[in-house]
Each structure stands twice: as C-alpha cells, then as structure tokens.
Design a protein around this motif. Structure first.
Motif, PDB file in Angstrom:
ATOM      1  N   ASP A  46       5.730   5.246  -4.817  1.00  0.00           N
ATOM      2  CA  ASP A  46       4.407   5.800  -5.029  1.00  0.00           C
ATOM      3  C   ASP A  46       4.443   7.070  -6.145  1.00  0.00           C
ATOM      4  O   ASP A  46       3.812   7.172  -6.933  1.00  0.00           O
ATOM      5  CB  ASP A  46       3.927   6.575  -3.680  1.00  0.00           C
ATOM      6  N   TYR A 105       4.791   5.419  -9.294  1.00  0.00           N
ATOM      7  CA  TYR A 105       3.377   4.712  -9.623  1.00  0.00           C
ATOM      8  C   TYR A 105       2.186   5.802 -10.062  1.00  0.00           C
ATOM      9  O   TYR A 105       1.493   5.594 -11.246  1.00  0.00           O
ATOM     10  CB  TYR A 105       3.034   4.037  -8.251  1.00  0.00           C
ATOM     11  N   LEU A 114       5.513   2.509 -13.966  1.00  0.00           N
ATOM     12  CA  LEU A 114       5.477   1.362 -13.101  1.00  0.00           C
ATOM     13  C   LEU A 114       6.533   0.517 -13.203  1.00  0.00           C
ATOM     14  O   LEU A 114       6.820  -0.353 -12.489  1.00  0.00           O
ATOM     15  CB  LEU A 114       4.028   0.726 -13.584  1.00  0.00           C
ATOM     16  N   ALA A 172       8.551   2.188 -10.619  1.00  0.00           N
ATOM     17  CA  ALA A 172       7.920   1.974  -9.435  1.00  0.00           C
ATOM     18  C   ALA A 172       8.137   0.349  -8.900  1.00  0.00           C
ATOM     19  O   ALA A 172       8.515   0.190  -7.692  1.00  0.00           O
ATOM     20  CB  ALA A 172       6.395   2.046  -9.355  1.00  0.00           C
ATOM     21  N   TYR A 173       8.286  -0.505  -9.690  1.00  0.00           N
ATOM     22  CA  TYR A 173       8.692  -1.753  -9.492  1.00  0.00           C
ATOM     23  C   TYR A 173       9.754  -2.072  -8.830  1.00  0.00           C
ATOM     24  O   TYR A 173      10.004  -2.714  -7.891  1.00  0.00           O
ATOM     25  CB  TYR A 173       8.335  -2.914 -10.619  1.00  0.00           C
ATOM     26  N   TYR A 192       9.486  -0.624  -5.289  1.00  0.00           N
ATOM     27  CA  TYR A 192       8.586  -1.539  -4.359  1.00  0.00           C
ATOM     28  C   TYR A 192       9.376  -2.932  -4.299  1.00  0.00           C
ATOM     29  O   TYR A 192       9.151  -3.456  -2.998  1.00  0.00           O
ATOM     30  CB  TYR A 192       7.355  -1.863  -4.876  1.00  0.00           C
ATOM     31  N   ARG A 233      -0.243  -2.646  -4.988  1.00  0.00           N
ATOM     32  CA  ARG A 233       0.667  -1.666  -5.885  1.00  0.00           C
ATOM     33  C   ARG A 233       1.718  -2.343  -6.416  1.00  0.00           C
ATOM     34  O   ARG A 233       1.996  -2.310  -7.576  1.00  0.00           O
ATOM     35  CB  ARG A 233       0.917  -0.482  -5.267  1.00  0.00           C
ATOM     36  N   THR A 241       2.687  -3.491 -10.271  1.00  0.00           N
ATOM     37  CA  THR A 241       3.884  -3.353 -11.008  1.00  0.00           C
ATOM     38  C   THR A 241       4.638  -4.700 -11.427  1.00  0.00           C
ATOM     39  O   THR A 241       5.224  -4.646 -12.606  1.00  0.00           O
ATOM     40  CB  THR A 241       5.039  -2.581  -9.975  1.00  0.00           C
TER      41      THR A 241
END
Length: 627
Positions: free
Chosen positions: A65, A68, A73, A76-77, A80, A97, A101
């Motif tokens: 997050d 993000y 991103l 973030a990817y 996640y 989300r 990503t």
C-alpha cells in the motif's frame, strides 16, 4: 555438556523473544508513520522488519500500500505478489490493487483474472459494474487511441513536475525541484514522497518560443514552506484558485491522524502582485479539497475531495460560484464519474467537456485520463478513456486542453518521476455517435397529418427501441445511434388511445413523452431543446381551449433543501411564463416547484444512488386540472 546445550537453547529462545518484541515495536512505529501519510518513513521501517525474515499478511499489505499510494506500482506489484503467494484470505480491495499493478508490469490478462475475482467478492462495487459492463474495455481503449501526438516539455527536472495550468501565454505548474536545496537547509521534505514540498513555477507555453525551457518562481506571495500546486486562472488573469496544505497565517492545522490536509485557496492580482489569499468556505479541517478547475462560464468550480459522501479515496465535486463571490453547496458528480477508487485532477474545456484522472474506471493501469461530455441537463453520466499515447500503464493525470488550438498538456510518470508533456490533437475525440431521427407522420394515401399518434422505432433486431406520441402537427423526433438502420411506424391502434389518455388528472407530459425539461446546472432559463417540448403542450392547449394545466417541477436531493425548493419554484415559473407568452391564457396555467419533497426513487440526503435514480427525481409534471 548437557548444561551447555540447555544454555544454548535458552539463549536462542531469549534472542527470539527479544527479536519478536523489537519487531512488534517497529511495526507499531511504522503503522503510525503510515497513518500520518509519511509513506517514505513507513517504508524504511517496514522494510527493515521484512529484512529480518518476518512475514505476515499485514506487513505485505502495508508495504504494498505504501508503494501504491506513492505511485510506485512496480514495487507495489512485488509486495502484492508476495501477499498473494501466502495463499491466505485477503480483503477484496487487494484483488483490485493487485490488478492495477499487474497492468503496470504488462500482464493485462492476469489483471483481468484478478478483476473477475474482485467482482465476485464485491458485487455492489461501482468498479465491478464498470468492469462487467465493459469486458471489452481494452479493445475500446485501442479504438480511442492514436488521436494525439505527445512529447515531454523541456522544463522537466529530476524531481516531480506536474499539474499545469493555462495563464495568459504561459504555463504555471507545480514542482519539487528544490528538493536538494531543502534537504541541505533544514531537511524540509514531504515524508510522503521524500521530496521537497512543491511550489508554483511559470514557463512560456509555446514550444517555438525563444525562452522555451526557462523556468521562474511564479509568485513569492503565494509561496509557503508547505505544498502549493494545481492552480486554475480566470480568463482575465486576475483571479487564481489553487491547492495548498492547511496552512493559514503562518500556522499549520493537522487532522486527527497528525496529517496536514489539502485546501483550496483564492488570490487576486492587484496589477503587480498576488494578494488577498483566502481559504474557500467549503474547505474543512476534517477532509481534503484539492485541484480546482473552472467551468467555461467561470460560474462553477470543480475539484477533488474525500469529504463525507465520497464513494472512494477521492471524488470529483462541483460548486456554484455566486455573484457575490460566495459558494453554493458542494455536489458530488455521481457514479457515472466517481467510483470507490480515486478520481482527481478535473479540468473543464471551453465546451464544458470534463477531463479527469481515475484509477477506478477500466484503464491501462495506474491513473488514466478520461473525458465526459456534459448532458443537456448539465450532468455527466458516462466517461471515456482517451486512449494511448496520453494514457499508459503508469500514472497519467492533470490534463488541460485548448480546444481552439487543439493542443494541451498533461502529467505522466512513465519515465519515473512526474513529468509534464505537451500534446496535439490530430483527430477529434469521438463520443458515442447520436443523431436525430425526425419527421412528420402522415396517413398513407390521404396525406392526412396524424396528430397525437404513437410512433414506434424498430431497430435492426426488429425490437421496439423507442416510442413517442406525435404533436398536434404530426411531428416526431428521436435520438438514435449513428450508422444503424431503423424503421419508423405508427401504431394506429394507439391513435384513439392517445386521445383517451388525455383526461382530468392525466399528466400531459407523459402523453407527449415529455418527462424532463432540461435546464443548465443551477439555472432556470428555458433552453431551445426544452422550448420544442413546451411548444407541443402549447399547441395542444390551444386546440383544447377548456383545458387547464398545473405545472409541477421536482429536483433530486443533492444540494440543500432550501436551494432545491427555490430552484424548482423558479423553473416552474419559467415554464408557466413560456406557455403564457406563447398564447395560452394566464388563468389556464399555474403550478409551483416541489423541490426534493416528492422523491420517486429513495434517494434522500446521505444515500448513495445512481445517476438514473437521481434523474428520475428531476422530473416535470403537467397535470390536467380541467378539460
């Protein structure tokens, strides 16, 4: 020997307990930083904990997050992805989300799989509806693509440059290019981005200008030690609305989470400098308002906010600018524009087309730029992705457009930091094509005009697409899709029925298929398209001289009860005056406005409803009181 073994085991246990205690302490510290929007600081702490080997759903969610919300991103990817590889149950929002990503890293097919899962878990979410209604969204985006030529501006720095605005023959934009100097001075940086707080800069707009690439501070009077960004100027150049942190008279105000929120301010130009910096009345210490934009007539201000009633992280709102400089009630633009995601950075063109950035509408990834055409009733009900090359898998936002010159500017982080690009429109954007299908209905053989007769429009699938009743002169009119074939036929069985429907207590508007009389937002002047409908009623009343009519106008629940009552009264009076001015005796027509007191759909204040539900409430009735 056995004692030594026990001693070693005890040391390991003590070390594990000490490490667990330290981890909990660091995680608590990071959560406080995260809640205070200090994402850069939170990430530093979270990553230290992750490097110790600690794993949990909460840790991976928070790291993902933080990246993000920073717009990074790609990182973030990664987190996640780690989160989903734990194969544990997570909140539905993380499917969304993660899908965003996945688009960012180029895996659109896997992103759609995540969106399908998100749709199963969040069936009532507006983003679910948009996704399911637009399963071919990638093909639609490609159809809209290729309409623009783009290139980066020479003024871009190694830091964040974004949010351009037209100002005379110049561009004013926000930049954090003072990052190095600020770190050297007092370490004054925004803990969200770890860059300097942004200030306003100005540069020539024309690319062939000899001063292209020259950048100057815009105004020291508007400059503070916190953020200034996203201005919009009136056409005369004497008023500016802009975004600033909650900082007034040298004092900063924080919210309950120790965060410094955003507000919109106004300043005036006195001929030499910007003065009279004033916070706008609809701001609050409890939520943010940011990124102002002006309507074509400069009588409405659009902005982004997370105020109560917002669908998601932020929505697009608008508020009327009154003649005395005060403001009306803030109005959410509704579910055609806003989603449970983030909608922000509005811009309104000279033709009142609304451009905005969204992560909630189906797009290529990150923030995409969308455009929506104003409807005859002043609302926006559908948004279209403007396509490549303006949009990309990364964040694209802050578009401004000069329709006369067919060119403009936007912001993107496709090369890392936020940069400003200029663009030129080489092919006009195409909305859904509609055209008028109209004519006069006559009886075959005799040529007799068929008044008050139901007309059916049959589509290519041989289904009734629309129906209406002809006016006293046999005229009919429909709005249909371009490029399709239709058959228009009279339902002669309905000719007598239409006559029989006209009786005391009937709504004459329904007989002539008139449910809405369209007005501009917040106004009550009769528009040309409304006049055509009212002319049908006038003609029929002249044909039936004993008929009396009661005009009743209604609003939806958005805006205050008092405002809606006054507005509907004025609209009713305008309709009555029009009918009388066109030859109907004054004693035969009366009526009044009912405001929001007779809502058909259950959409009172505070209840989230669709635009169609609100439209149902914005109706006009023409009740026959005598025949």
């Amino acid at each position: 020997m056995r004692i030594l073994k026990y001693t070693g085991l005890l040391f390991i246990l003590l070390l594990s307990c000490f490490q667990a205690t330290a981890q909990r302490k660091e995680l608590k510290k990071a959560k406080i930083q995260f809640d205070n929007y200090a994402y850069s600081d939170a990430l530093e702490t979270y990553l230290e904990v992750a490097n110790t080997g600690y794993r949990s759903i909460e840790l991976y969610e928070q790291i993902g997050d933080a990246y993000y919300f920073k717009g990074e991103l790609d990182y973030a990817y990664q987190w996640y992805n780690k989160l989903f590889n734990l194969h544990k149950e997570v909140e539905p929002e993380y499917y969304y989300r993660y899908a965003q990503t996945l688009k960012f890293v180029g895996n659109a097919d896997e992103a759609d799989k995540m969106m399908n899962k998100f749709s199963e878990l969040s069936s009532d979410d507006l983003r679910t509806k948009m996704f399911l209604d637009n399963k071919d969204y990638r093909e639609q985006i490609e159809e809209n693509s290729g309409r623009y030529e783009i290139k980066p501006m020479e003024v871009n720095s190694n830091f964040s440059d974004y949010g351009p605005a037209f100002y005379k023959d110049k561009i004013v934009f926000a930049s954090s290019r003072d990052t190095i100097n600020n770190k050297k001075k007092r370490g004054r940086v925004d803990r969200w981005t770890n860059e300097a707080f942004t200030g306003l800069y100005v540069t020539p707009a024309k690319e062939d200008d000899s001063l292209a690439g020259k950048v100057e501070k815009f105004s020291l009077n508007l400059d503070t030690k916190y953020h200034e960004s996203t201005p919009v100027f009136t056409k005369d150049g004497n008023t500016v609305y802009f975004t600033r942190n909650n900082y007034n008279n040298g004092k900063v105000k924080k919210d309950d989470h120790n965060g410094i929120l955003l507000k919109i301010y106004r300043a005036k130009f006195n001929g030499t400098e910007w003065t009279d910096v004033t916070e706008l009345s609809f701001n609050s210490n409890d939520y943010s308002c940011a990124h102002p934009a002006l309507s074509a007539d400069e009588r409405t201000l659009y902005f982004a906010s997370n105020m109560p009633g917002t669908y998601g992280r932020s929505d697009i709102y608008r508020v009327s600018i009154n003649g005395n400089g005060n403001f009306g009630m803030a109005e959410n633009l509704g579910p055609g524009i806003n989603t449970e995601g983030r909608e922000s950075f509005p811009f309104v063109s000279d033709t009142d087309d609304l451009y905005f950035a969204s992560e909630g509408h189906p797009g290529l990834g990150g923030l995409d730029i969308f455009v929506s055409k104003m409807e005859p009733d002043g609302n926006y009900i559908k948004a279209y992705n403007v396509g490549r090359p303006i949009n990309s898998e990364r964040d694209d936002f802050g578009l401004i457009f000069n329709a006369v010159e067919s060119q403009g500017f936007f912001t993107t982080n496709r090369k890392g930091n936020d940069d400003i690009y200029r663009f030129k429109e080489i092919e006009e954007f195409a909305y859904e094509c509609k055209e008028k299908l109209e004519g006069i209905l006559r009886e075959e053989g005799t040529g007799r005009v068929l008044a008050n007769t139901k007309v059916l429009v049959i589509d290519e699938k041989k289904k009734v697409a629309q129906e209406a009743v002809t006016d006293i002169d046999g005229n009919y009119s429909f709005e249909v899709d371009c490029g399709k074939q239709y058959i228009v036929k009279a339902d002669r069985a309905e000719e007598a029925l239409a006559q029989n429907e006209v009786k005391k207590g009937s709504d004459l508007g329904k007989v002539f298929n008139i449910q809405y009389i369209y007005f501009d937002l917040g106004k009550y002047e009769i528009k040309p398209e409304a006049a055509k409908d009212l002319d049908k009623l006038v003609a029929y009343m002249k044909q039936n001289p004993n008929m009396k009519l009661d005009v009743r106008t209604h609003t939806d629940s958005r805006a205050s009860h008092k405002y809606n009552q006054v507005l509907s009264d004025k609209r009713a009076n305008s309709i009555i005056a029009y009918i009388i001015d066109h030859g109907v005796e004054a004693y035969r027509v009366g009526g009044r406005g009912y405001g929001e007191t007779q809502l058909l759909s259950k959409c009172p204040d505070g209840v989230i409803c669709s635009e169609e539900q609100h439209r149902l409430n914005r109706r006009c009735e023409f009740i026959i009181t005598e025949m």
